[in-house]
Design an enzyme around this catalytic site. Structure first.
Site, PDB file in Angstrom:
ATOM      1  N   HIS A 144     -15.552 -16.894 -12.572  1.00 41.76           N
ATOM      2  CA  HIS A 144     -16.348 -16.902 -11.327  1.00 41.76           C
ATOM      3  C   HIS A 144     -16.060 -15.681 -10.447  1.00 41.76           C
ATOM      4  CE1 HIS A 144     -17.787 -20.807 -12.337  1.00 41.76           C
ATOM      5  NE2 HIS A 144     -16.601 -21.391 -12.238  1.00 41.76           N
ATOM      6  N   ASP A 182     -17.459 -22.291 -21.088  1.00 43.56           N
ATOM      7  CA  ASP A 182     -17.017 -23.203 -20.026  1.00 43.56           C
ATOM      8  C   ASP A 182     -18.239 -23.987 -19.521  1.00 43.56           C
ATOM      9  OD1 ASP A 182     -14.590 -23.445 -17.814  1.00 43.56           O
ATOM     10  OD2 ASP A 182     -16.566 -23.653 -16.880  1.00 43.56           O
ATOM     11  N   HIS A 187     -19.139 -24.457 -16.564  1.00 42.21           N
ATOM     12  CA  HIS A 187     -19.744 -23.805 -15.397  1.00 42.21           C
ATOM     13  C   HIS A 187     -20.243 -22.402 -15.741  1.00 42.21           C
ATOM     14  CE1 HIS A 187     -16.745 -26.761 -13.879  1.00 42.21           C
ATOM     15  NE2 HIS A 187     -17.748 -27.075 -13.075  1.00 42.21           N
ATOM     16  N   ASP A 236     -14.092 -27.915 -20.225  1.00 43.89           N
ATOM     17  CA  ASP A 236     -14.606 -28.901 -19.266  1.00 43.89           C
ATOM     18  C   ASP A 236     -15.998 -29.403 -19.671  1.00 43.89           C
ATOM     19  OD1 ASP A 236     -15.538 -26.353 -18.706  1.00 43.89           O
ATOM     20  OD2 ASP A 236     -14.892 -26.352 -16.611  1.00 43.89           O
TER      21      ASP A 236
HETATM   22  C1  FKS Z   1     -18.445 -30.232  -8.168  1.00 46.40           C
HETATM   23  C2  FKS Z   1     -17.397 -29.390  -7.489  1.00 46.40           C
HETATM   24  C3  FKS Z   1     -17.007 -28.200  -8.297  1.00 46.40           C
HETATM   25  C4  FKS Z   1     -15.388 -26.350  -8.313  1.00 46.40           C
HETATM   26  C5  FKS Z   1     -15.453 -26.211  -9.781  1.00 46.40           C
HETATM   27  C6  FKS Z   1     -14.792 -24.943 -10.273  1.00 46.40           C
HETATM   28  C7  FKS Z   1     -14.902 -24.761 -11.764  1.00 46.40           C
HETATM   29  C8  FKS Z   1     -13.982 -23.691 -12.266  1.00 46.40           C
HETATM   30  C9  FKS Z   1     -14.126 -23.376 -13.752  1.00 46.40           C
HETATM   31  C10 FKS Z   1     -13.077 -22.331 -14.146  1.00 46.40           C
HETATM   32  F1  FKS Z   1     -13.160 -22.049 -15.432  1.00 46.40           F
HETATM   33  F2  FKS Z   1     -13.239 -21.213 -13.478  1.00 46.40           F
HETATM   34  F3  FKS Z   1     -11.864 -22.769 -13.928  1.00 46.40           F
HETATM   35  N1  FKS Z   1     -15.842 -27.624  -7.779  1.00 46.40           N
HETATM   36  N2  FKS Z   1     -18.840 -31.320  -7.313  1.00 46.40           N
HETATM   37  O1  FKS Z   1     -13.928 -24.514 -14.548  1.00 46.40           O
HETATM   38  O2  FKS Z   1     -15.406 -22.899 -14.067  1.00 46.40           O
HETATM   39 ZN    ZN Z   2     -15.549 -24.716 -15.627  1.00 52.46          ZN
END
Ligand code: FKS
Ligand code: ZN
Length: 348
Positions: free
Chosen positions: A160, A196, A198, A285
């Site tokens: 990110h 991932d 995200h 994830d």
């Molecule tokens: C959803 C809330 C989400 C933040 C999620 C961050 C994900 C981080 C990630 C990384 F790989 F960078 F660690 N909160 N309601 O998993 O993409």
């Molecule tokens: Zn993630």
């Protein structure tokens, strides 16, 4: 497969994450590293080695100097003016008015360099981010020298982090730093494949106008999933980078049949682009029981992910991104890596 790991990644021990309107214990915790490491050792995946130091030059090749300087000094500045808790951004510049000036007060600079509000900066955040990118660069170095795959047990994660903003638990974009260095070591085209849950919005931003790095990301549809705003299928790159950014947004509830079909398409795009080295942003994830995500991959699916990645036949560097269902994170990561190794062994 050789793993690169350092206990120093655990130096960042944030107390808070802003999630669901609450300040809670962060999902991205140091214990994740131990769980993956334990499973690597128990499974006999291969040796574990300490990283070497690379300094900040490779970081400054993808991140702006003022951003890196902000990260380096943020915690000390925050403490020096007597702030009570961790450094949490709470103000952002106007989107509609051009000409934002960078403030001097650390509270204003924090918002300026923050993409999101859940991620606090605390003691040793910068040090852990430095070690994390050293792990990524050590893994790349091993793969460049030997042609063998490697795994960087990076923490904090990176995908990110954009050229000038942190967020989503990420500070330095480990995958982007490694991909960029691979080009400086003689490769003319490199692929970053981000699996991932995200969207890898930081990686996308860094390479969006470039054709020497093809970025392919499979992720939750940004209409419904963090990091929102970026990751749509029509974001295909700009200028000479047109065609070198490939997004596969998928709805919450996506299972392995649908996800792996998108993976195969993404792999075909990487083949067509003529990439010579693969950097995998490896988040697990996508797992059905992940506490913050909504895909439905099962532990038994992950060896097949590794097998499919091996069909590219490229020198490959795996870098850890997310994955939070603590018990299974180690199993799922090692399943991908050992599936990859088994497929390579079978094809020799
Ligand atoms: C959803 C809330 C989400 C933040 C999620 C961050 C994900 C981080 C990630 C990384 F790989 F960078 F660690 N909160 N309601 O998993 O993409
Ligand atoms: Zn993630």
């Amino acid at each position: 497969m050789l793993t690169f790991h350092s206990e120093s990644t655990k130096l960042r021990r944030a107390k808070t994450e802003l999630n669901e309107g609450l300040l809670m214990a962060p999902f991205e915790c140091p214990e994740r590293v131990d769980l993956v490491l334990e499973r690597i050792r128990a499974s006999g995946l291969g040796p574990v080695q300490a990283p070497t130091r690379f300094g900040l030059e490779p970081v400054l090749a993808v991140h702006d100097r003022d951003y890196v300087e902000f990260l380096a000094g943020c915690w000390e500045e925050w403490k020096a003016i007597g702030m009570a808790g961790e450094a949490i951004p709470n103000i952002w510049p106007s989107r509609s008015m051009p000409g934002t000036r960078i403030p001097e007060h650390i509270e204003g600079r924090l918002g300026y360099y923050a993409q999101t509000g859940e991620t606090s900066i605390c003691a040793n955040t910068f040090e852990a981010a430095e070690v994390s990118k050293d792990i990524a660069l050590s893994a790349l170095g091993h793969t460049l020298e030997s042609g063998e795959p490697s795994f960087g047990l990076c923490r904090p994660p990176g995908h990110h982090a954009s050229s000038n903003q942190f967020g989503g638990y990420c500070f330095f974009n480990n995958a982007a730093i490694a991909a960029d260095q691979a080009l400086k070591h003689g490769h003319s085209r490199v692929a970053v494949l981000d699996i991932d849950f995200h969207h890898g919005n930081g990686t996308q931003e860094i390479f969006y106008a470039r054709d020497d790095v093809i970025v392919v990301s499979l992720h939750g549809d940004p209409l419904h999933c963090f990091p929102y705003y970026l990751g749509h299928a029509d974001e295909t790159g700009s200028g000479r980078g047109e065609g070198y950014n490939v997004n596969y947004p998928m709805p919450p509830g996506t299972d392995y049949a649908r996800w792996s079909a998108a993976l195969d398409e993404g792999l075909a795009r990487i083949r067509q682009a003529g990439a010579e080295l693969l950097v995998v942003s490896l988040g697990v994830d996508t797992f059905e029981h992940d506490p913050i995500s909504s895909f439905k991959l099962r532990s038994d699916d992950y060896p097949d992910v590794g097998r499919r990645l091996a069909t590219l036949g490229l020198p490959t560097v795996f870098l850890l991104e997310g994955g939070y269902a603590v018990e299974e994170i180690g199993i799922n990561v090692v399943n991908v890596l050992s599936g990859f190794d088994a497929a390579r062994a079978g094809s020799v």
